[in-house]
Design an enzyme around this catalytic site. Sequence first.
Site: not given
Length: 306
Positions: A179, A228, A298
């Site tokens: 990520r 998320s 995130e």
Amino acid sequence: MTFPDLTSEIAARLPDLRGRLIANQSLAELTWFRVGGPAQLLFTPADEDDLASFLAGLPAEIPVTVIGLGSNLIVRDGGLPGVVVRLGRGFGEIAIEEEHRLRVGAAVPDVKLARAAAEAGIDGLAFYRGIPGGIGGALRMNAGAHGGETKDALIEARGVDRAGTIRCFANADFGFSYRHSQAPADMIFTSALFQGRPGESAAILAEMDRITAAREASQPIREKTGGSTFKNPPGQKAWQLIDAAGCRGLTRGGAQMSTLHCNFLINTGGATAADIEGLGEEVRRRVKDQSGVELEWEIKRIGLPA
């Protein structure tokens, strides 16, 4: 909050701009959470050359922020000073190329890329069906889902830096990790070239349907959410840590940790950006106290507090 209007100054400096300039444009309507203050100046460039000219002529002291589809984003209630760039129709093309490749504009939604690949009989990109965002954001954060990541399919990408220089990046130049990418922070990506493999359209579309069903069963995708919230720590699942800390369903103002998937923040109606971000920070505190693990956001958070 209302910022000083930069429109006349910028238009006078850059008379040949073809894109659209809007002063004090609310960003709440451009994010999935539906919260946040205004952009001092929102610029939607006509195409890559228009974007490059704009950045080259923009005074260096004016900050620039780029936003995509607004799916993985909290804009704080005070808004964003300077210029916010949002790519539009001029960056929405998809072209099928030889050797099972697709050239895609950075404003293309991930799901649209997945469907175009499937319809062309190109396998290897169906995982994008499960990512609620656009290609520009996928490049920036190595977006992934259902066993696939951007780094697995990307050949190269084009972008424009703060000085207005058009640059090209190979996959290896991104320094991809979970990520995350190490691409320059000032780079505004404009397009990308993806590599797929031969496949059968029916089978690929069936896989996309499976991904859709799995998301609908396990995630609050019809709510005002940002996907998320926290990254999975190495060897662990963020949602399990959140659940163990007693945060499933936790609320603050109009914000809530989803009862369906407790790594999803949702705006139940009337939440402020401060409610949502504050609830996330409270969850991080409780998880740290309970497990010793410090969750990492995130979702990207930008702008000024109210």
